[in-house]
Design a protein around this motif. Structure first.
Motif, PDB file in Angstrom:
ATOM      1  N   GLN A  75       0.843  -1.193   0.000  1.00  0.00           N
ATOM      2  CA  GLN A  75       0.000   0.000   0.000  1.00  0.00           C
ATOM      3  C   GLN A  75       0.882   1.249   0.000  1.00  0.00           C
ATOM      4  O   GLN A  75       1.887   1.299   0.718  1.00  0.00           O
ATOM      5  CB  GLN A  75      -0.894   0.025   1.238  1.00  0.00           C
ATOM      6  CG  GLN A  75      -1.794  -1.200   1.392  1.00  0.00           C
ATOM      7  CD  GLN A  75      -2.751  -1.011   2.555  1.00  0.00           C
ATOM      8  OE1 GLN A  75      -3.942  -0.805   2.367  1.00  0.00           O
ATOM      9  NE2 GLN A  75      -2.235  -1.081   3.780  1.00  0.00           N
ATOM     10  N   ARG A 101      -2.018  -1.208  -3.837  1.00  0.00           N
ATOM     11  CA  ARG A 101      -3.008  -0.135  -3.757  1.00  0.00           C
ATOM     12  C   ARG A 101      -2.270   1.179  -3.558  1.00  0.00           C
ATOM     13  O   ARG A 101      -1.410   1.290  -2.685  1.00  0.00           O
ATOM     14  CB  ARG A 101      -3.980  -0.394  -2.603  1.00  0.00           C
ATOM     15  CG  ARG A 101      -4.651  -1.767  -2.667  1.00  0.00           C
ATOM     16  CD  ARG A 101      -5.489  -2.058  -1.436  1.00  0.00           C
ATOM     17  NE  ARG A 101      -6.747  -1.329  -1.442  1.00  0.00           N
ATOM     18  CZ  ARG A 101      -7.856  -1.761  -2.039  1.00  0.00           C
ATOM     19  NH1 ARG A 101      -7.852  -2.921  -2.696  1.00  0.00           N
ATOM     20  NH2 ARG A 101      -8.972  -1.056  -1.991  1.00  0.00           N
ATOM     21  N   VAL A 126      -5.360  -1.162  -7.115  1.00  0.00           N
ATOM     22  CA  VAL A 126      -6.215   0.018  -7.001  1.00  0.00           C
ATOM     23  C   VAL A 126      -5.342   1.254  -7.084  1.00  0.00           C
ATOM     24  O   VAL A 126      -4.288   1.332  -6.430  1.00  0.00           O
ATOM     25  CB  VAL A 126      -6.997   0.028  -5.671  1.00  0.00           C
ATOM     26  CG1 VAL A 126      -7.802   1.310  -5.534  1.00  0.00           C
ATOM     27  CG2 VAL A 126      -7.900  -1.184  -5.557  1.00  0.00           C
TER      28      VAL A 126
END
Length: 268
Positions: A75, A101, A126
């Motif tokens: 992330q 992400r 994402v």
């Protein structure tokens, strides 16, 4: 997470913006005459300024790969992301871990206008963009929490951002708030300008930015270290970007320091 108001109507072309000047240094086309003018002023005083911008970009690439490989982080929160310039952070991360992400944050409307380029990631991953000022860390964290799991490690990227925020304007509080909200195992990736290697030219550059209405500060090695308080700084420590795990990129001045420090800190 992107805004709905047409970004182009809110772009201020009367004064330079750091993201657009940086784009000009990198040879991009998403800048305006006022940005180009300041870019030429800086280059006239410091001919290596475009090289320093490229070195900063390469540091981001190497640090992102290192974080994925060594810390296993999936992330990323990239504040002050700037105008999309390939390879973007999500492209690097998702090329290694497709389900990474990424949340990008910037306050220049022209970045919002090009946000679609930042949102083309892997189907498994994402990528999101939000428009916000870095001086709004609580708002950033709240919005980023809709995409990122803040209970799991996050790589916080503050690349070439903090030299536009003075200590008196909350630079340390900003870092403390953001890092404090992240889970153990998170990383801080930071690069910032210094006058330690070329004080006279950096001083002139600061004067040119100031005359154009842009805050610019240089930090010493010790001042940079204070931004990493409480974190374990990974090898090779806080060094000139040209010395942070140098790759095989072509550079006819390879080995010469650039006037930015860079480092990666791990939160225990």
């Amino acid at each position: 997470m992107t805004g709905s108001e047409p970004a182009i109507s809110r772009i201020d072309t009367s004064r330079p913006h750091p993201a657009r000047v940086y784009d000009w240094f990198l040879g991009g086309k998403d800048n305006y005459p006022v940005d180009e003018e300041l870019g030429w002023q800086i280059t006239a005083m410091q001919g290596d300024a475009p090289r320093h911008a490229r070195a900063n970009r390469r540091f981001m690439e190497r640090a992102t790969r290192a974080i994925v490989a060594e810390a296993g982080i999936r992330q990323f929160l990239d504040i002050g992301s700037g105008i999309p310039t390939e390879p973007n952070l999500h492209q690097i991360a998702q090329s290694v871990v497709p389900d990474a992400r990424v949340v990008y944050v910037d306050n220049d409307p022209i970045v919002l206008a090009h946000a679609d380029a930042l949102l083309r990631g892997t189907p498994e991953g994402v990528t999101e963009y939000m428009q916000a000022d870095a001086r709004e860390p609580e708002r950033i964290l709240e919005a980023a929490g809709a995409v990122l799991d803040l209970d799991r490690p996050v790589a916080l990227s503050l690349i070439a951002l903090l030299h536009f925020i003075a200590d008196d304007d909350g630079a340390h509080e900003l870092v403390d708030t953001l890092v404090g909200a992240l889970a153990p195992g998170s990383c801080l990736v930071l690069s910032a300008m210094t006058a330690d290697f070329d004080p006279e030219n950096v001083r002139r550059g600061i004067a040119a930015y100031t005359a154009s209405g842009v805050t610019l500060v240089a930090r010493s090695h010790a001042e940079m270290g204070r931004l990493f308080k409480g974190l374990e700084v990974l090898d090779p420590g806080i060094v000139s970007l040209s010395d942070w795990r140098p790759g095989e990129e072509e550079d006819d001045k390879r080995g010469e320091p650039v006037s930015l420090y860079g480092a990666v800190g791990l939160k225990g």
